[in-house]
Scaffold this motif. Structure first.
Motif, PDB file in Angstrom:
ATOM      1  N   CYS A 157       0.860  -1.194   0.000  1.00 58.63           N
ATOM      2  CA  CYS A 157       0.000   0.000   0.000  1.00 58.63           C
ATOM      3  C   CYS A 157       0.893   1.241   0.000  1.00 58.63           C
ATOM      4  N   GLY A 158       0.340   2.336  -0.493  1.00 56.81           N
ATOM      5  CA  GLY A 158       0.986   3.648  -0.389  1.00 56.81           C
ATOM      6  C   GLY A 158       2.394   3.659  -0.965  1.00 56.81           C
ATOM      7  N   THR A 159       3.301   4.246  -0.199  1.00 51.23           N
ATOM      8  CA  THR A 159       4.685   4.361  -0.649  1.00 51.23           C
ATOM      9  C   THR A 159       5.302   2.992  -0.921  1.00 51.23           C
ATOM     10  N   SER A 160       4.944   2.017  -0.112  1.00 49.75           N
ATOM     11  CA  SER A 160       5.500   0.671  -0.315  1.00 49.75           C
ATOM     12  C   SER A 160       5.047   0.114  -1.664  1.00 49.75           C
ATOM     13  N   ILE A 183       5.404  -5.882   0.716  1.00 49.48           N
ATOM     14  CA  ILE A 183       6.306  -4.801   1.150  1.00 49.48           C
ATOM     15  C   ILE A 183       5.571  -3.929   2.151  1.00 49.48           C
ATOM     16  N   SER A 184       6.209  -3.683   3.281  1.00 55.89           N
ATOM     17  CA  SER A 184       5.577  -2.832   4.298  1.00 55.89           C
ATOM     18  C   SER A 184       6.633  -2.280   5.243  1.00 55.89           C
ATOM     19  N   GLN A 185       6.634  -0.971   5.401  1.00 53.41           N
ATOM     20  CA  GLN A 185       7.546  -0.365   6.372  1.00 53.41           C
ATOM     21  C   GLN A 185       7.207  -0.853   7.769  1.00 53.41           C
ATOM     22  N   SER A 186       5.944  -0.668   8.142  1.00 55.68           N
ATOM     23  CA  SER A 186       5.533  -0.956   9.527  1.00 55.68           C
ATOM     24  C   SER A 186       5.443  -2.443   9.801  1.00 55.68           C
ATOM     25  N   THR A 204       0.445  -3.305   8.243  1.00 56.30           N
ATOM     26  CA  THR A 204      -0.660  -2.798   7.427  1.00 56.30           C
ATOM     27  C   THR A 204      -1.713  -3.892   7.219  1.00 56.30           C
ATOM     28  N   VAL A 247       5.380  10.471   9.508  1.00 55.64           N
ATOM     29  CA  VAL A 247       4.327   9.686   8.860  1.00 55.64           C
ATOM     30  C   VAL A 247       4.627   9.515   7.369  1.00 55.64           C
ATOM     31  N   ALA A 248       5.200  10.538   6.760  1.00 52.10           N
ATOM     32  CA  ALA A 248       5.554  10.432   5.346  1.00 52.10           C
ATOM     33  C   ALA A 248       6.791   9.552   5.213  1.00 52.10           C
ATOM     34  N   SER A 249       6.641   8.512   4.462  1.00 53.68           N
ATOM     35  CA  SER A 249       7.726   7.547   4.318  1.00 53.68           C
ATOM     36  C   SER A 249       8.815   8.102   3.390  1.00 53.68           C
ATOM     37  N   LEU A 283       2.467  11.754  -4.008  1.00 53.95           N
ATOM     38  CA  LEU A 283       1.917  11.302  -2.711  1.00 53.95           C
ATOM     39  C   LEU A 283       2.562  12.078  -1.562  1.00 53.95           C
ATOM     40  N   LYS A 284       3.887  12.251  -1.656  1.00 50.56           N
ATOM     41  CA  LYS A 284       4.589  12.967  -0.580  1.00 50.56           C
ATOM     42  C   LYS A 284       4.014  14.363  -0.430  1.00 50.56           C
ATOM     43  N   GLU A 291       0.224  14.360   0.964  1.00 52.48           N
ATOM     44  CA  GLU A 291      -0.027  13.915   2.336  1.00 52.48           C
ATOM     45  C   GLU A 291       0.486  14.899   3.391  1.00 52.48           C
ATOM     46  N   VAL A 325      -1.271   1.620   9.240  1.00 51.55           N
ATOM     47  CA  VAL A 325      -2.717   1.566   9.018  1.00 51.55           C
ATOM     48  C   VAL A 325      -3.201   0.146   9.345  1.00 51.55           C
TER      49      VAL A 325
HETATM   50  O1  M6R Z   1       3.782   0.449   6.730  1.00 49.67           O
HETATM   51  P1  M6R Z   1       3.452   0.305   5.274  1.00 49.67           P
HETATM   52  O2  M6R Z   1       4.620   0.484   4.403  1.00 49.67           O
HETATM   53  O3  M6R Z   1       2.704  -0.968   4.967  1.00 49.67           O
HETATM   54  O4  M6R Z   1       2.452   1.491   4.987  1.00 49.67           O
HETATM   55  C1  M6R Z   1       1.846   1.663   3.744  1.00 49.67           C
HETATM   56  C2  M6R Z   1       1.267   3.044   3.608  1.00 49.67           C
HETATM   57  O5  M6R Z   1       0.293   3.266   4.590  1.00 49.67           O
HETATM   58  C3  M6R Z   1       2.344   4.123   3.717  1.00 49.67           C
HETATM   59  O6  M6R Z   1       3.358   3.948   2.781  1.00 49.67           O
HETATM   60  C4  M6R Z   1       1.720   5.522   3.523  1.00 49.67           C
HETATM   61  O7  M6R Z   1       1.272   5.654   2.220  1.00 49.67           O
HETATM   62  C5  M6R Z   1       2.731   6.604   3.888  1.00 49.67           C
HETATM   63  N1  M6R Z   1       2.098   7.626   4.660  1.00 49.67           N
HETATM   64  C6  M6R Z   1       3.347   7.240   2.711  1.00 49.67           C
HETATM   65  O8  M6R Z   1       4.228   8.244   3.040  1.00 49.67           O
END
Ligand code: M6R
Length: 612
Positions: free
Chosen positions: A304-307, A350-353, A356, A402-404, A488-489, A492, A609
């Protein structure tokens, strides 16, 4: 999303909890609250920030060595004082904080109402507090047992902490679907939704598994049991997280710090994994699955999102270098559209956190169809890496903004190493090309440093465009996902409407938007479809759009056409996103700061999220 911190020990809980709540602010929230027990239960909560809560609690009794705090990101019920956590039971003696969603809260609530319970909030969480009280009274059991029975009645996701005025030496935590970590100190314990509030107190932690309950009593060892009443042995791990990573370190915002950390974070992502001499660009965690990856019919990337944008770069890389077909899917769409998945597919999540909800659900779906699931995650110990068959951590360090930013470049770095390694082992790239790419990848951190030098110029450009109402971002090939990420950056954190497009698509619609008011950011680096992008720039220029172009250093063609050019160092085409993303991060950062926006905690957004 919501954050949890709880404490039991010999120290005063309030300062620990407030500091913990500040550490959790990055997750995104709209109200905060705290509960303390010192003879009696005191609950303070309000809409707004943790600072508002501190103000609210200023003249109140904040004593007690047992307590818990919560930051709430509204799901059931508006963000207001009544819906803020903690929630209390009918008799006011039991209190609970909760992350997640109780899906069957409505029938549970109706049942409790019929037994005389009255509710003061719109939340699903309050229902659980009442249910625990109801069970404790009917079953005549202790709090831990009442929690256990209650959780057997609950459908949904939860991470909860429960305390009771009647049992003031006890802290109960439990989780399913939402993360929970227990910190084990000297004669003290902590519970939190992630390790950030714990790391300054202890490095010894236990990650709870789904449907586990942590029962913590003063003077006793940590006990863990499942909601089916099976005892478990706690597995204590050492946290790798460093406290400095959670501080701004002299920067005005975490986002800026994280943008500037990229030379180091990319290096950390590559550390020990790259060696041109030994022809190594491998990811240890994937070694045992390499053959299956090489034989795959197809890769499906879910994120999702940046990932997801990083995943798109991955598609270009893997198809280009390893000639394996790749599809990139929004996890939220994939999970609900009956996709065709076979045992010959490899799914990369792929996920930062690592938390998700949609990405997790997509993984479960693909797993049930027999696909190999590989994770690319940043947060160590998070749920996704524990759900996948194998994977690679990005090792970018905690990302608080919050912005990746640094997570994106680290994800792309992992995907690059994966593609190079697959390509070499599959024979789709030559040894010479392999060496060239590995060499160039090693040079990327210092090239990122060079790209960061454009900061002052970018700040100046930001000052000229900060009041724009729309932005268009255009790129082709490897720079198309970067255009999406740039847009997106900006939207957001600055709340300016921005769209990213493949540059050639512009004439199929978005060109209608272009006039002298419209800033258009072109990512027009050399190689790839450079000449085509130059033509697209001409098309915008002819319609008087304002052109900001990211170009390869030394470029003169685009310079003669664009209103502003920002140079980045030259590199191999496959590696360009690692450099072209940098000026776009800085541009959105400066615009947001100049517009007075809360850069690190933009409105309505959450860092992880955890709801669909
Ligand atoms: O933790 P995740 O990489 O799974 O999160 C996915 C998105 O919620 C995340 O990349 C979101 O779009 C960021 N706020 C982007 O900067």
């Amino acid at each position: 999303m919501c954050g949890i911190v709880a404490y039991i020990g010999k120290k005063e809980a309030y300062p620990i909890l407030i500091k913990g709540l500040h550490r959790l602010e990055y997750r995104g929230y709209d109200s905060a609250g705290i509960a303390l027990i010192n003879g009696k239960l005191n609950v303070y909560k309000c809409k707004g920030k943790v600072a508002d809560l501190e103000n609210f609690a200023k003249d109140k009794d904040k004593s007690g060595t047992l307590g818990m705090g919560h930051t709430r990101w509204a799901t059931h019920g508006a963000p207001n004082d009544a819906n803020a956590h903690p929630h209390v039971s009918q008799d006011g003696k039991i209190t609970i904080i909760h992350n997640g969603i109780i899906e069957n809260y409505h029938p549970l609530k109706e049942g409790l109402k019929s037994r005389g319970h009255v509710f003061t909030s719109d939340t699903d969480t309050e229902v659980l507090a009442h249910l625990i009280e109801d069970i404790q009274k009917n079953e005549n059991c202790d709090l831990a047992e009442a929690v256990r029975i209650a959780l057997n009645e609950v459908i949904g996701a939860y991470a909860i902490v429960v305390i009771s005025q009647e049992e003031p030496n006890q802290l109960i935590g439990a989780k399913k679907g939402s993360p929970m970590v227990v910190g084990v100190g000297d004669d003290e314990f902590f519970i939190a939704s992630d390790a950030t509030p714990i790391v300054e107190h202890t490095k010894n932690v236990v990650y709870l598994e789904d449907e586990e309950i942590a029962i913590i009593r003063r003077g006793e060892e940590l006990k863990i049991k499942t909601i089916k009443n099976k005892n478990k042995t706690p597995y204590v791990q050492e946290l790798e997280m460093q406290l400095e990573a959670l501080e701004k370190g002299g920067y005005e915002h975490f986002m800026l710090k994280e943008i500037y950390e990229q030379p180091r974070s990319i290096k950390d992502t590559m550390r020990g994994r790259l060696d041109e001499e030994k022809l190594k660009a491998g990811l240890g965690g994937l070694r045992n699955y390499q053959q299956r990856m090489l034989n795959a019919d197809r890769f499906i990337i879910v994120a999702c999102g940046t990932s997801w944008h990083a995943g798109l770069v991955g598609e270009y890389l893997i198809e280009d270098l390893a000639r394996i077909p790749v599809e990139v899917e929004y996890a939220s769409e994939f999970r609900y559209r009956n996709p065709i998945i076979t045992e010959k597919d490899v799914v990369i999540a792929i996920s930062q956190s690592g938390e998700t909800a949609d990405t997790l659900a997509a993984i479960e779906l693909a797993k049930s169809k027999g696909a190999l699931i590989i994770g690319i995650c940043n947060v160590v110990g998070s749920t996704i890496p524990r759900t996948t068959h194998a994977g690679s951590y990005t090792h970018a360090g905690p990302e608080i903004g919050v912005a990746s930013t640094k997570a994106f470049t680290s994800q792309v770095t992992v995907l690059t190493m994966m593609a190079i390694s697959l390509g070499y082992n599959k024979g789709t790239i030559t040894e010479a090309r392999y060496r060239q790419l590995v060499n160039e990848l090693e040079a990327i951190p210092s090239k990122v440093e060079m790209a960061l030098k454009a900061n002052d110029q970018i700040k100046y450009i930001a000052s000229l465009f900060k009041d724009a109402r729309n932005f268009l971002y255009l790129g082709r090939g490897y720079n198309f996902p970067v255009a999406l990420e740039g847009a997106l950056k900006l939207k957001e954190i600055s709340y300016i409407h921005a769209e990213g497009y493949p540059a050639a698509e512009m004439k199929h619609g978005p060109i209608a938007l272009i006039d002298e008011e419209m800033p258009v950011v072109f990512i027009a680096t050399k190689k790839g479809a450079y000449e085509k992008v130059v033509s697209n720039i001409q098309e915008v220029k002819a319609r008087k759009g304002k052109i900001i172009a990211i170009v390869t250093e030394g470029d003169t063609t685009v310079k003669s056409m664009a209103d502003f050019v920002i140079e980045i160092p030259d590199t191999e085409e496959e590696l360009v996103p690692l450099l072209s993303a940098i000026p776009l991060q800085l541009l959105s950062y400066h615009i947001a700061v100049m517009r007075g926006c809360n850069v690190d905690q933009p409105r309505n957004l959450a860092k992880a999220v955890t709801v669909e």
